[in-house]
Design a protein around this motif. Structure first.
Motif, PDB file in Angstrom:
ATOM      1  N   GLU A 192       0.826  -1.208   0.000  1.00 22.59           N
ATOM      2  CA  GLU A 192       0.000   0.000   0.000  1.00 22.59           C
ATOM      3  C   GLU A 192       0.863   1.262   0.000  1.00 22.59           C
ATOM      4  O   GLU A 192       0.547   2.251  -0.681  1.00 22.59           O
ATOM      5  N   ALA A 193       1.975   1.210   0.744  1.00 21.78           N
ATOM      6  CA  ALA A 193       2.872   2.376   0.761  1.00 21.78           C
ATOM      7  C   ALA A 193       3.445   2.639  -0.623  1.00 21.78           C
ATOM      8  O   ALA A 193       3.581   3.793  -1.050  1.00 21.78           O
ATOM      9  N   TRP A 194       3.811   1.581  -1.323  1.00 21.32           N
ATOM     10  CA  TRP A 194       4.340   1.734  -2.679  1.00 21.32           C
ATOM     11  C   TRP A 194       3.282   2.323  -3.617  1.00 21.32           C
ATOM     12  O   TRP A 194       3.563   3.221  -4.415  1.00 21.32           O
TER      13      TRP A 194
ATOM     14  N   MET B  38       3.681   5.937  -5.551  1.00 22.00           N
ATOM     15  CA  MET B  38       3.623   6.056  -7.014  1.00 22.00           C
ATOM     16  C   MET B  38       2.467   6.958  -7.449  1.00 22.00           C
ATOM     17  O   MET B  38       2.606   7.762  -8.376  1.00 22.00           O
ATOM     18  N   SER B  39       1.338   6.840  -6.781  1.00 30.61           N
ATOM     19  CA  SER B  39       0.192   7.689  -7.124  1.00 30.61           C
ATOM     20  C   SER B  39       0.527   9.171  -6.941  1.00 30.61           C
ATOM     21  O   SER B  39       0.191  10.008  -7.790  1.00 30.61           O
TER      22      SER B  39
ATOM     23  N   GLY C 102      11.677  -0.726  -6.815  1.00 29.65           N
ATOM     24  CA  GLY C 102      10.883  -1.220  -5.690  1.00 29.65           C
ATOM     25  C   GLY C 102      11.346  -2.543  -5.122  1.00 29.65           C
ATOM     26  O   GLY C 102      11.848  -2.605  -4.004  1.00 29.65           O
ATOM     27  N   TYR C 103      11.235  -3.594  -5.900  1.00 29.06           N
ATOM     28  CA  TYR C 103      11.462  -4.940  -5.371  1.00 29.06           C
ATOM     29  C   TYR C 103      12.887  -5.421  -5.632  1.00 29.06           C
ATOM     30  O   TYR C 103      13.486  -5.155  -6.684  1.00 29.06           O
TER      31      TYR C 103
ATOM     32  N   ALA D 247       3.711  -8.994  -7.000  1.00 31.31           N
ATOM     33  CA  ALA D 247       4.603  -8.392  -7.987  1.00 31.31           C
ATOM     34  C   ALA D 247       3.800  -7.598  -9.016  1.00 31.31           C
ATOM     35  O   ALA D 247       4.154  -6.468  -9.380  1.00 31.31           O
ATOM     36  N   ALA D 248       2.706  -8.201  -9.473  1.00 31.28           N
ATOM     37  CA  ALA D 248       1.843  -7.503 -10.430  1.00 31.28           C
ATOM     38  C   ALA D 248       1.280  -6.222  -9.810  1.00 31.28           C
ATOM     39  O   ALA D 248       1.132  -5.202 -10.499  1.00 31.28           O
ATOM     40  N   ARG D 249       1.004  -6.262  -8.548  1.00 34.29           N
ATOM     41  CA  ARG D 249       0.459  -5.085  -7.870  1.00 34.29           C
ATOM     42  C   ARG D 249       1.488  -3.947  -7.843  1.00 34.29           C
ATOM     43  O   ARG D 249       1.145  -2.783  -8.075  1.00 34.29           O
ATOM     44  N   LEU D 250       2.754  -4.270  -7.573  1.00 37.73           N
ATOM     45  CA  LEU D 250       3.806  -3.247  -7.578  1.00 37.73           C
ATOM     46  C   LEU D 250       3.971  -2.645  -8.972  1.00 37.73           C
ATOM     47  O   LEU D 250       4.077  -1.420  -9.127  1.00 37.73           O
TER      48      LEU D 250
END
Length: 460
Positions: A167-169, A173-174, A193-194, A216-219
């Motif tokens: 959620e923080a990521w 990004m937003s 990120g990862y 991963a897809a979420r990031l």
């Protein structure tokens, strides 16, 4: 009429027609240059008068010259200056400079944008581009870089699958996308990120739990959604690229260790070997002792690299064999695009109120296209170098690639009724947003405004 008289008559008619053509089209050889447009230090354009119009051939600056433009060639890596004195690093890529917790989010949900603003300001001063990656973990350079509220695994790495991290990521990004997605100074965004160094790599010997594919897809999705108008680069390590590429046509790739071992796109699935036609592929030299410039040059061509780092090459250039030094310079030279205007032909009614047919031929000697939109224009300019008339050309430079050869486009335009006099003919390719300087071509006779002078035309 005798045969000899007939021949003399035909010669006279031919000379009269040629005189009429010259009166209606170019007023003088470019060497005469009535408006003083020519740069005497460079080769001059040439033209050919035909029975239907005139063909201009702009001079080429040769295949050895490097043509600097944003989005190609060498990018500045970790403030490392170019090892080649005459080679310009037009763009800046902060792939290690940004630390999430220490610089950007010192307090939960409160973001400090000053580092981004500084990078963009520096790029703006040169009308170039700023690119970045945000790291969460950097072995040997800060270790865990996430804000303090992000859970950690026993070995100190972030808890990649925790809701707090994800959620923080997404929130970060937003916020960055809302602020910078439409900023023309910003180039691509490295997903980051990862993993170690934000490169989506975790050693097999690591005791930490890796990220799951849904997370991963979420990031990745957080970056793609935040920057819909920018290209996003995904590290090449499979299987993550296929997830990223499926999300957006603006996803490109990033390769580490250029020159360290052979790398191709062949192991990637579903036609990803053609990804370079729509999105950039960017590389970084490999710091290992076995790295060679000759292998790096081959990789530039195999991967169709657009850009390559200024630093991280492990060998001082003065210790290399001359062939390796040449390969090192050639790797930058061949990266990305180098466009040349080969020929412009004007036919039709070359007179005020007439219908003009413009045929232009373009080529690209680089290994990749530009990924920016450019608007090429034919211009007629006055003795004071003011635009008297211009017309956009339909060529899409993004589709001009070396493997497909030169591209010819034909456009039709109506010459205004009141346009009379002698005009300098120029071609310019401009950024529709007005931010980037006019595109540099592998042609001589570039004017101060960024256009290329071809010769003269008389109308009326």
């Amino acid at each position: 009429m005798t045969v000899e008289r007939g021949r003399r008559y035909l010669r006279l008619v031919g000379l009269a027609m040629l005189a009429l053509l010259v009166a209606l089209t170019p007023v003088a050889p470019p060497g005469d240059d009535p408006y003083g447009f020519a740069d005497p230090a460079e080769a001059l354009p040439t033209y050919e008068v035909t029975s239907v119009g005139v063909a201009f051939t702009p001079p080429s600056i040769g295949t050895d010259a490097d043509v600097p433009n944003p989005g190609r060639g060498q990018y500045q890596w970790l403030n490392v200056a170019s090892a080649i004195p005459d080679l310009a690093s037009t763009d800046v890529y902060w792939r290690d400079q940004l630390q999430w917790g220490a610089q950007i989010e010192k307090e939960r949900g409160a973001y400090d944008f000053s580092a981004f603003d500084a990078g963009l300001a520096a790029a703006g001063a040169n009308r170039s581009r700023f690119m970045f990656r945000i790291m969460a973990f950097c072995p040997g350079c800060g270790e865990n870089l996430t804000p303090a509220y992000i859970p950690r695994q026993p070995d100190g790495t972030p808890d990649w699958n925790s809701e707090e991290f994800l959620e923080a990521w997404e929130n970060l990004m937003s916020s960055l996308g809302s602020r910078y997605d439409h900023d023309p100074r910003l180039g691509f965004i490295d997903v980051g990120g990862y993993g170690h160094w934000g490169e989506w790599y975790v050693p097999e010997r690591s005791s930490s739990t890796p990220i799951t594919m849904p997370n991963a897809a979420r990031l990745i999705r957080a970056v793609v959604r935040a920057f819909p108008h920018k290209h996003v680069l995904m590290n090449y390590i499979d299987p993550f690229p296929r997830t990223a590429v499926a999300m957006s046509s603006k996803v490109g790739l990033r390769y580490d260790c250029i020159g360290g071992f052979p790398q191709t796109l062949k192991f990637l699935p579903d036609g990803m070997d053609q990804l370079w036609r729509r999105s950039p592929i960017v590389g970084e030299w490999c710091p290992h002792a076995e790295t060679t410039a000759s292998l790096g040059l081959r990789t530039v061509h195999d991967l169709h690299l657009s850009m390559l780092s200024s630093g991280n090459f492990p060998h001082p250039l003065d210790t290399l064999h001359p062939s390796e030094r040449a390969a090192y310079a050639q790797a930058y030279h061949d990266s990305g695009f180098t466009y040349r205007l080969d020929r412009v032909t004007l036919t039709g009614q070359l007179a005020p109120g007439g219908r003009l047919r413009i045929t232009s031929t373009w080529s690209n000697s680089g290994v990749a296209p530009t990924y920016d939109e450019w608007t090429p224009r034919l211009q007629l300019r006055t003795a004071r170098d003011k635009v008297a008339w211009q017309f956009p050309l339909s060529v899409d430079l993004r589709a001009v690639t070396s493997d497909r050869g030169p591209r010819m486009t034909v456009d039709s335009a109506d010459i205004p009724e009141g346009l009379r006099g002698v005009f300098a003919v120029t071609v310019v390719a401009e950024d529709p947003q007005g931010y980037l300087a006019p595109l540099r071509l592998a042609n001589g006779q570039r004017r101060p405004g960024g256009g290329y002078w071809l010769g003269y035309l008389r109308l009326g």
